[in-house]
Design an enzyme around this catalytic site. Structure first.
Site, mmCIF file in Angstrom:
data_model
loop_
_atom_site.group_PDB
_atom_site.id
_atom_site.type_symbol
_atom_site.label_atom_id
_atom_site.label_comp_id
_atom_site.label_asym_id
_atom_site.label_seq_id
_atom_site.Cartn_x
_atom_site.Cartn_y
_atom_site.Cartn_z
ATOM 1 C CG HIS A 72 70.327 41.051 -18.636
ATOM 2 N ND1 HIS A 72 69.785 42.032 -17.696
ATOM 3 C CD2 HIS A 72 71.279 40.499 -17.664
ATOM 4 C CE1 HIS A 72 70.376 42.000 -16.728
ATOM 5 N NE2 HIS A 72 71.192 40.921 -16.746
ATOM 6 C CG PHE A 74 75.798 37.169 -28.496
ATOM 7 C CD1 PHE A 74 75.982 35.763 -27.766
ATOM 8 C CD2 PHE A 74 76.682 37.567 -29.559
ATOM 9 C CE1 PHE A 74 77.010 34.943 -28.164
ATOM 10 C CE2 PHE A 74 77.605 36.784 -29.650
ATOM 11 C CZ PHE A 74 77.946 35.383 -28.942
HETATM 12 N N1 LIG Z 1 74.301 48.542 -9.819
HETATM 13 C C1 LIG Z 1 74.948 47.678 -10.672
HETATM 14 N N2 LIG Z 1 74.215 46.690 -10.823
HETATM 15 C C2 LIG Z 1 74.868 45.605 -11.440
HETATM 16 C C3 LIG Z 1 76.198 45.705 -12.149
HETATM 17 N N3 LIG Z 1 76.659 44.648 -12.958
HETATM 18 C C4 LIG Z 1 75.610 43.756 -12.523
HETATM 19 N N4 LIG Z 1 74.726 44.296 -11.889
HETATM 20 C C5 LIG Z 1 73.433 43.726 -11.440
HETATM 21 O O1 LIG Z 1 73.754 42.409 -10.989
HETATM 22 C C6 LIG Z 1 72.867 41.501 -11.760
HETATM 23 C C7 LIG Z 1 73.510 40.132 -11.687
HETATM 24 O O2 LIG Z 1 72.667 39.471 -12.492
HETATM 25 P P1 LIG Z 1 71.922 39.761 -13.749
HETATM 26 O O3 LIG Z 1 72.971 39.696 -15.001
HETATM 27 O O4 LIG Z 1 70.756 38.929 -13.996
HETATM 28 O O5 LIG Z 1 71.604 41.249 -13.482
HETATM 29 C C8 LIG Z 1 72.535 42.126 -12.890
HETATM 30 C C9 LIG Z 1 72.522 43.298 -12.371
HETATM 31 O O6 LIG Z 1 71.227 43.814 -11.795
HETATM 32 C C10 LIG Z 1 76.879 47.043 -11.888
HETATM 33 O O7 LIG Z 1 77.808 47.352 -12.460
HETATM 34 N N5 LIG Z 1 76.096 47.898 -11.063
HETATM 35 ZN ZN LIG Z 2 74.440 37.945 -16.572
#
Ligand SMILES: Nc1nc2c(ncn2[C@@H]2O[C@@H]3COP(=O)(O)O[C@H]3[C@H]2O)c(=O)[nH]1
Ligand SMILES: [Zn+2]
Length: 321
Positions: A72, A74
């Site tokens: 998480h 930039f």
């Molecule tokens: N298992 C998995 N989880 C994902 C993937 N991409 C995003 N996420 C989850 O989906 C969430 C979407 O919101 P967030 O960005 O807070 O955090 C992200 C991750 O926890 C991925 O490729 N695989």
């Molecule tokens: Zn996000």
């Protein structure tokens, strides 16, 4: 501080429109220039009389408010916004949505994970953090991202909406907040259900319909790494697992419950992706496909290919262990 002023080549400008764009190829300054370019290119700077210098200052402030988390960070903000730009072109959203809606989408994408601490809502709630306390356990992170976004817009030197009438600003701000709040995956089922009820007779002139479409679009972009070429998507999975394991380890140290998908003793890469692609990504992208069939070869097929890849990887590891 030197303001970024990187000139984008014609090749880069075109590449930005596709999900095959290599998001790992760019320095933070170059990503800032790309984001700046999107606001100009989509006509949002002209439409909303955004001061170009304020736009630069706002983008710099946004960048500074993303922490250096494994996932998480930039670059994730940049990915989500670039994928949105790709969808704007692929789905001709400039003809179907208003400039107001496009601005709301773009600003929300840029701001959607501001000041993310690298530990998810479950951790915030179980560890009774400041954020969980402040927001009464209700989407603490997303509320925080939205509040930081509003704080940046409330400061005159980073207020890109400074020249607008208060009612227009309020509409933009409310729209942005609602989209950032929609990125909480705890609301995934509810939002997708609402969208599915509208796809049969979708009406671009009905604000209820476009409202939920915008939520689904930002959600798609937020979790779209597996839409990208494998060479781009793979490092993102490593980053995600690094962040997950850091949380799992901390939860073990602090005696808090650990989700199986954050436990380094239990997780495999295929295991992490197979269920996520099958149950989260494909149903949502296939729902969007009902309105925009053109996403199938460009976005849905790569997801199916990624699914097949992880299934075969899982087979291989089962045969070899
Ligand atoms: N298992 C998995 N989880 C994902 C993937 N991409 C995003 N996420 C989850 O989906 C969430 C979407 O919101 P967030 O960005 O807070 O955090 C992200 C991750 O926890 C991925 O490729 N695989
Ligand atoms: Zn996000």
């Amino acid at each position: 501080r030197i303001l970024f002023c990187y000139l984008l080549s014609e090749e880069t400008r075109e590449a930005l429109k596709t999900p095959t764009f290599d998001v790992w190829d760019w320095e933070p300054n170059e990503m800032l220039s790309c984001l700046e370019f999107l606001f100009h290119e989509l006509g949002l700077v002209d439409e909303f009389h955004i001061n170009p210098i304020t736009l630069k200052r706002w983008l710099l402030a946004v960048q500074e408010h993303y922490r250096k988390n494994p996932f998480h960070n930039f670059r994730h903000c940049f990915c989500v916004t670039q994928m949105l730009y790709g969808m704007i072109h692929l789905c001709s959203l400039q003809e179907k949505l208003t400039r107001m809606d496009l601005t709301i989408l773009l600003v929300a994408a840029v701001c959607h994970d501001l000041d993310h601490p690298g530990f998810n809502n479950t951790y915030q709630i179980n560890a009774r953090t400041e954020l969980a306390l402040r927001y009464n356990d209700i989407s603490p992170l997303e509320n925080h991202h939205a509040a930081v976004a509003c704080k940046l817009l409330a400061q005159p030197h980073t207020n890109i909406f400074a020249s607008l009438e208060p009612d227009v600003t309020q509409k933009l701000r409310r729209g942005m907040v609602s989209l950032i709040l929609a990125t909480d995956m705890a609301r995934h089922g509810e939002i997708l259900k609402g969208f599915n009820e509208k796809t049969e007779s979708f009406d671009f002139n009905n604000p209820e319909h476009t409202g939920i479409l915008k939520m689904v679009l930002i959600k798609c972009c937020d979790i779209s790494n597996e839409v990208r070429p494998m060479s781009v998507a793979q490092p993102w999975l490593d980053c995600l697992l690094e962040e997950y394991f850091m949380q799992g380890d901390r939860e073990k140290r602090e005696g808090l419950p650990v989700a199986p998908f954050m436990d380094r003793e239990k997780v495999t890469k295929p295991g992490a992706q197979i269920g996520f692609i099958k149950h989260m990504l494909l149903p949502m992208f296939e729902a969007v496909m009902k309105i925009f069939p053109q996403i199938e070869p460009v976005m849905v097929q790569p997801l199916r290919d990624a699914y097949d890849y992880y299934m075969s990887e899982q087979q291989v590891s089962r045969l070899t262990t």
